[in-house]
Design a protein around this motif. Structure first.
Motif, PDB file in Angstrom:
ATOM      1  N   UNK A 125       0.965  -1.765  -0.154  1.00 50.58           N
ATOM      2  CA  UNK A 125      -0.340  -0.107  -0.297  1.00 50.58           C
ATOM      3  C   UNK A 125       0.829   1.517  -0.202  1.00 50.58           C
ATOM      4  N   UNK A 126       0.257   2.065  -0.484  1.00 47.21           N
ATOM      5  CA  UNK A 126       1.532   3.176  -0.729  1.00 47.21           C
ATOM      6  C   UNK A 126       0.875   4.938  -0.722  1.00 47.21           C
ATOM      7  N   UNK A 127       1.365   5.493  -0.059  1.00 48.10           N
ATOM      8  CA  UNK A 127      -0.453   7.151  -0.171  1.00 48.10           C
ATOM      9  C   UNK A 127       0.219   7.680  -1.453  1.00 48.10           C
ATOM     10  N   UNK A 128      -0.659   8.700  -1.469  1.00 43.73           N
ATOM     11  CA  UNK A 128      -0.592   9.439  -2.534  1.00 43.73           C
ATOM     12  C   UNK A 128       0.232  10.941  -1.905  1.00 43.73           C
ATOM     13  N   UNK A 129       1.026  10.646  -2.885  1.00 41.64           N
ATOM     14  CA  UNK A 129       1.995  12.457  -2.501  1.00 41.64           C
ATOM     15  C   UNK A 129       1.324  13.293  -2.521  1.00 41.64           C
ATOM     16  N   UNK A 130       2.347  14.060  -1.291  1.00 39.37           N
ATOM     17  CA  UNK A 130       1.720  15.434  -0.869  1.00 39.37           C
ATOM     18  C   UNK A 130       1.756  16.375  -2.002  1.00 39.37           C
ATOM     19  N   UNK A 131       0.768  17.559  -1.849  1.00 36.85           N
ATOM     20  CA  UNK A 131       0.882  18.900  -2.810  1.00 36.85           C
ATOM     21  C   UNK A 131       0.200  18.374  -4.418  1.00 36.85           C
ATOM     22  N   UNK A 132      -0.582  16.863  -4.669  1.00 34.62           N
ATOM     23  CA  UNK A 132      -0.789  16.317  -5.578  1.00 34.62           C
ATOM     24  C   UNK A 132      -2.459  16.243  -5.767  1.00 34.62           C
ATOM     25  N   UNK A 152       7.004   5.444  -8.464  1.00 30.11           N
ATOM     26  CA  UNK A 152       5.721   5.271  -7.963  1.00 30.11           C
ATOM     27  C   UNK A 152       5.212   6.044  -7.712  1.00 30.11           C
ATOM     28  N   UNK A 153       5.271   6.463  -6.207  1.00 25.70           N
ATOM     29  CA  UNK A 153       4.732   7.757  -5.929  1.00 25.70           C
ATOM     30  C   UNK A 153       4.948   8.843  -6.709  1.00 25.70           C
ATOM     31  N   UNK A 154       6.077   9.409  -6.430  1.00 27.63           N
ATOM     32  CA  UNK A 154       6.714  10.060  -6.867  1.00 27.63           C
ATOM     33  C   UNK A 154       5.909  10.740  -9.028  1.00 27.63           C
ATOM     34  N   UNK A 155       6.208   9.811  -9.490  1.00 27.22           N
ATOM     35  CA  UNK A 155       5.762   9.090 -11.098  1.00 27.22           C
ATOM     36  C   UNK A 155       3.871   9.526 -11.266  1.00 27.22           C
ATOM     37  N   UNK A 175       8.138  28.897   5.047  1.00 24.89           N
ATOM     38  CA  UNK A 175       8.020  27.083   5.314  1.00 24.89           C
ATOM     39  C   UNK A 175       8.121  26.852   4.111  1.00 24.89           C
ATOM     40  N   UNK A 176       8.712  25.843   3.936  1.00 25.97           N
ATOM     41  CA  UNK A 176       8.951  24.936   2.631  1.00 25.97           C
ATOM     42  C   UNK A 176       8.131  23.730   1.309  1.00 25.97           C
ATOM     43  N   UNK A 177       7.613  24.298   0.811  1.00 25.69           N
ATOM     44  CA  UNK A 177       6.049  23.626   0.033  1.00 25.69           C
ATOM     45  C   UNK A 177       6.416  22.437   0.459  1.00 25.69           C
ATOM     46  N   UNK A 178       4.528  22.267   0.735  1.00 26.45           N
ATOM     47  CA  UNK A 178       4.877  20.808   0.957  1.00 26.45           C
ATOM     48  C   UNK A 178       4.511  19.705  -1.082  1.00 26.45           C
ATOM     49  N   UNK A 179       5.374  18.502  -0.921  1.00 22.53           N
ATOM     50  CA  UNK A 179       5.160  18.099  -2.288  1.00 22.53           C
ATOM     51  C   UNK A 179       6.086  16.764  -2.412  1.00 22.53           C
ATOM     52  N   UNK A 180       5.370  15.438  -2.521  1.00 24.11           N
ATOM     53  CA  UNK A 180       5.436  14.042  -2.800  1.00 24.11           C
ATOM     54  C   UNK A 180       5.465  13.957  -1.713  1.00 24.11           C
ATOM     55  N   UNK A 181       6.962  12.221  -1.113  1.00 23.10           N
ATOM     56  CA  UNK A 181       6.836  11.740  -0.457  1.00 23.10           C
ATOM     57  C   UNK A 181       7.358  11.814   0.827  1.00 23.10           C
TER      58      UNK A 181
END
Length: 470
Positions: free
Chosen positions: A55-62, A122-125, A361-367
């Motif tokens: 199971x994977x979680x969807x990437x942040x910021x998407x 996979x999570x990133x792409x 703050x830095x943006x939230x993105x990806x894993x």
């Protein structure tokens, strides 16, 4: 007799290959169990060690943020010489379910890579795949957030009762480590990222890990000339750091870097910290890299390739360092709202306010692993960034400020000391100044004026008294 001997040798070799493959698979699994990830969880099927549930979680910021996506990993007998295959079971709006999916990262599979690398790729792409291509499906991207929320409601039903127990176990675990998702009152839901899913790996003492470190770090062992060039450029940037930008490579993907640049001085972007991604094509350096921003900046669209004009005259001798420096210098010159250049239309006051906001703050993105890289870059850039000069007064809403409360809110003054932002209302600041001690020159003027007034008062009183005496 020779044929019999040769056949026996082949069989022994096949058995040895199976043994090595199974040993590698189990090593990866147990190392992942001992080093869990915030981005995924895997479970081994006891009856078949060549297949895992994940199971994977969807990437942040998407649009996939907050989703829980289940799938299968199948290993070939010649693993790790050949890559594993991935199949998704949860409806996701990106890929077909129950079909093997093509992950670009695995096109260049090397035996030193691991399942962890494939899952992170996979999570990133996942959210970047174009509709209808590479095993993806025709979905409106606005539907993906709804599917992400739906994916949390229940695990998909698949296979035997034994397998379903494993799938449900993964789902319950991911839910237990994930904060609740807000009720979707808008199309774009901002779910808080999952905190602890599971599993990552670090095969520390095995020969596999040694092979990986040699291939990644030792340029002489890299077969792919593009990957070698990328690593050479990265090492050069690390050896000669710049105060204007910072790059960090992703351990699981040598074809992608995280970066941040500092806004150019003397412009509305001055003092801003703008994060982004550099993605290298397989044909690099013959083909240019793509660059996209993650930080809202008031000039370019985020999560969109902006290299059309920047790298239009790309030639293989050029390097990423020069491209980033060119981006910093050309950023203020891009026309507003030009679709070809992927820019957006904002006024300069908003750009300035976005520059200040970008520092907080830095943006939230990806894993979560990618987020650690982004946060590390942000801290570095803050340590190198000088204080931002005080802004000129920028008026807040001209229309809504007075209409709602019956009075205006005045102007807002921004001032940054070090890395802290201070904002004061213009009216309050003026009133406060009235209570402050006057300047020395002003005090002298007040004193002189007071003497003149007293003298005039004396003359008036003297004239009145003289008139009565007469």
């Amino acid at each position: 007799m020779d044929r019999v001997v040769w056949t026996q040798i082949e069989q022994n070799q096949m058995e040895l290959d199976r043994y090595r493959s199974l040993k590698r698979i189990l090593e990866e699994f147990y190392q992942m169990q001992s080093n869990p990830s915030d981005d995924f969880k895997c479970c081994l099927l006891e009856r078949n060690p060549y297949e895992w549930q994940f199971g994977i979680r969807g990437p942040s910021g998407t649009e996939l943020e907050g989703g829980i996506y289940h799938g299968r990993i199948q290993f070939p007998e010649k693993y790790p010489s050949k890559p594993p295959s991935f199949t998704l079971l949860t409806e996701n709006g990106c890929f077909k379910t129950q079909n093997q999916i093509g992950i670009r990262r695995l096109n260049d599979w090397q035996p030193s890579w691991r399942v962890r690398d494939g899952l992170l790729a996979l999570i990133d792409e996942m959210h970047t795949y174009p509709d209808g291509e590479l095993d993806s499906v025709e979905y409106n991207r606005e539907e993906r957030p709804d599917l992400a929320i739906k994916s949390r409601a229940a695990a998909p039903k698949y296979g035997t009762a034994e397998r379903q127990k494993v799938i449900d176990e993964i789902h319950e675990y991911l839910l237990s480590k994930s904060p609740p998702v807000p009720v979707p009152q808008v199309r774009r839901t901002r779910n808080v990222p999952c905190q602890e899913e599971v599993v990552v790996d670090r095969v520390g003492s095995t020969q596999m890990e040694l092979d990986r470190s040699v291939i990644v770090e030792d340029k002489s062992n890299i077969q792919n000339s593009g990957e070698k060039r990328i690593l050479e450029e990265y090492n050069e940037i690390e050896s000669n750091p710049s105060n204007d930008f910072k790059c960090l490579k992703l351990d699981w993907n040598p074809y992608e870097w995280q970066f941040a640049i500092r806004g150019p001085s003397g412009t509305e972007f001055e003092g801003g910290i703008y994060h982004g991604v550099v993605q290298f094509s397989e044909g690099y350096p013959s083909k240019p890299p793509s660059i996209m921003f993650l930080t809202k900046n008031g000039r370019f669209k985020i999560q969109t390739d902006i290299s059309a004009r920047l790298l239009s005259n790309w030639q293989s001798p050029r390097i990423v360092r020069n491209a980033l420096l060119a981006l910093i210098e050309e950023m203020p010159t891009y026309p507003d709202g030009d679709g070809e250049l992927d820019s957006v239309k904002y006024n300069k006051n908003i750009m300035r306010e976005l520059a200040i906001k970008s520092r907080t703050a830095a943006p939230k993105y990806g894993t979560s692993e990618r987020q650690k890289v982004i946060d590390a870059i942000h801290e570095y850039m803050l340590s190198k960034a000088p204080p931002v000069p005080q802004l000129q007064p920028s008026s807040l809403s001209q229309n809504g400020a007075e209409g709602k409360h019956g009075r205006g809110t005045g102007s807002v003054f921004y001032n940054i000391t070090g890395n802290k932002v201070h904002a004061t209302n213009g009216r309050v600041r003026f009133l406060r100044s009235m209570n402050e001690p006057p300047e020395p020159m002003l005090a002298k003027m007040y004193g002189l004026l007071l003497v003149v007034l007293l003298f005039l008062l004396f003359l008036s009183i003297h004239g009145i008294l003289s008139g009565r005496k007469r």
